[in-house]
Design an enzyme around this catalytic site. Structure first.
Site, PDB file in Angstrom:
ATOM      1  N   HIS A 213       0.866  -1.193   0.000  1.00  0.00           N
ATOM      2  CA  HIS A 213       0.000   0.000   0.000  1.00  0.00           C
ATOM      3  C   HIS A 213       0.899   1.238   0.000  1.00  0.00           C
ATOM      4  CE1 HIS A 213      -4.127  -1.644   0.597  1.00  0.00           C
ATOM      5  NE2 HIS A 213      -3.408  -2.722   0.840  1.00  0.00           N
ATOM      6  N   CYS A 244      -7.847  -1.746   3.456  1.00  0.00           N
ATOM      7  CA  CYS A 244      -8.638  -2.642   4.295  1.00  0.00           C
ATOM      8  C   CYS A 244      -9.545  -1.802   5.184  1.00  0.00           C
ATOM      9  CB  CYS A 244      -7.691  -3.485   5.145  1.00  0.00           C
ATOM     10  SG  CYS A 244      -8.549  -4.502   6.338  1.00  0.00           S
ATOM     11  N   ASN A 253      -3.684   0.776  -2.454  1.00  0.00           N
ATOM     12  CA  ASN A 253      -2.540  -0.005  -2.930  1.00  0.00           C
ATOM     13  C   ASN A 253      -1.656   0.876  -3.806  1.00  0.00           C
ATOM     14  OD1 ASN A 253      -4.839  -2.334  -2.749  1.00  0.00           O
ATOM     15  ND2 ASN A 253      -2.800  -3.177  -2.474  1.00  0.00           N
TER      16      ASN A 253
END
Ligand code: COA
Ligand code: ZN
Length: 305
Positions: A213, A244, A253
């Protein structure tokens, strides 16, 4: 430029990306986007998840999306599963290319999949039991919070190693997705982890992937250090989507187009058509409610190709 070993990039926008979007993305739109991504010659697009629709409503149409996509022989659409029920549901939909997620840290595992790490591991053993005799079973184990946990801070390599060991011991072919869930890994930490783990777990049938990420702007640097340490598979998300929902503060990401741009300019081939990919990233970035990241998508075409 000296040619170097090529890599495979897995675009995770239709899973890690879409799971973070609270505005409903219509099934037809998801299908169109997966098709566009495959059309850039990506070999793998992580698509959807068999998770509780109460936990992540956006993933509820995963079986439908899969059923509408035609793949060429060298393309794959893996899918995330968080527990045994996810595997059973995926298999029932004829999906056996699965990404099982468990965290290194107890607190993230409890927040993400609502059970202790040991319980997640037990369920993974059951998934392996029901999957291993199927000729088309492919297992990725995504090891979340492998570098940093939003609740517990820095994670030591020994803890990651302890999490991998029982999975390695099953003898099953497995790809480990080593996840920098929060984006707070540092390049030397990434290289160190891969060097130690690859050396320690060297049996055949084990492959490695770095899932990064870009929360702290270190996504590309981390991927390059992973490459130097021998990693040849990378997760990334077009338009820098992702995050998340159970890792507070984590952003998207590393953008696939940024990673492809970097690799290509370093003589590392990905097989991906960068022009088509940046166009697709533009389509994804225009979806309502998405939080985007990355850089090159916004530059004039003639400056990136
Ligand atoms: N798919 C669909 N439904 C599921 C499921 C799955 N994989 N696992 C459990 N359920 C359902 C149960 O059937 C039950 O349904 P009911 O309320 O209608 O009876 C409900 O969810 C609760 O079941 P339980 O086993 O108690 O699960 P939970 O509430 O402890 O939730 C997870 C566990 C893993 C299913 C849930 O936390 C989840 O889906 N998390 C998402 C994790 C994720 O994708 N994170 C981002 C990626 S890293
Ligand atoms: Zn992620």
């Amino acid at each position: 430029m000296t040619p170097r070993e090529s890599v495979q990039i897995v675009d995770v926008a239709p899973r890690d990306g879409f799971q973070a979007v609270s505005t409903w993305i219509p099934t037809e739109t998801k299908i169109d986007i997966v098709r566009l991504l495959l059309n850039t010659r990506l070999k793998r697009v992580e698509t959807g998840a068999f998770v509780s629709p109460k936990a992540i409503p956006q993933m509820a149409d995963t079986a439908e999306v899969h059923a509408s996509i035609d793949l060429s022989a060298d393309q794959r659409l893996p899918t995330l599963i968080p527990n045994l029920k996810g595997a059973v549901n995926a298999f029932a939909a004829n999906i056996t290319d699965v990404v099982y997620v468990l965290s290194v840290s107890e607190s993230h595992n409890k927040s993400n999949v609502r059970r202790p790490v040991a319980a997640s591991l037990d369920e993974l053993m059951k998934v392996i039991e029901i999957g291993r005799d199927r000729p088309d079973f492919r297992l990725r184990a995504n090891i979340a919070t492998a570098f940093d946990c939003p609740y517990e801070g820095r994670i030591e390599i020994d803890a990651v190693s302890r999490a991998l060991e029982p999975i390695v011991d099953t003898g099953i072919p497995v790809e480990f997705g080593i996840c920098d869930t929060t984006g707070r890994a540092f390049p030397d930490q990434v290289a160190d982890l891969f060097e130690k783990c690859v050396e320690r777990f060297s049996r055949t049938g084990i492959d490695w992937c770095f899932h990064g990420h870009d929360t702290y702007g270190l996504g590309i640097a981390n991927a390059l250090y992973a490459y130097q340490a021998g990693v040849r598979v990378f997760d990334a998300a077009a338009a820098g989507l992702g995050g998340c929902p159970f890792a507070p503060g984590a952003s998207g990401n590393t953008a696939t187009e940024d990673l492809v741009f970097t690799f290509h300019n370093m003589g590392i081939q990905t097989g991906i058509d960068l022009a088509k990919l940046t166009e697709t990233a533009g389509v994804i970035a225009a979806l309502p409610g998405v939080a985007t990241g990355g850089h090159i998508r916004q530059l004039p075409k003639k400056r990136i190709l």
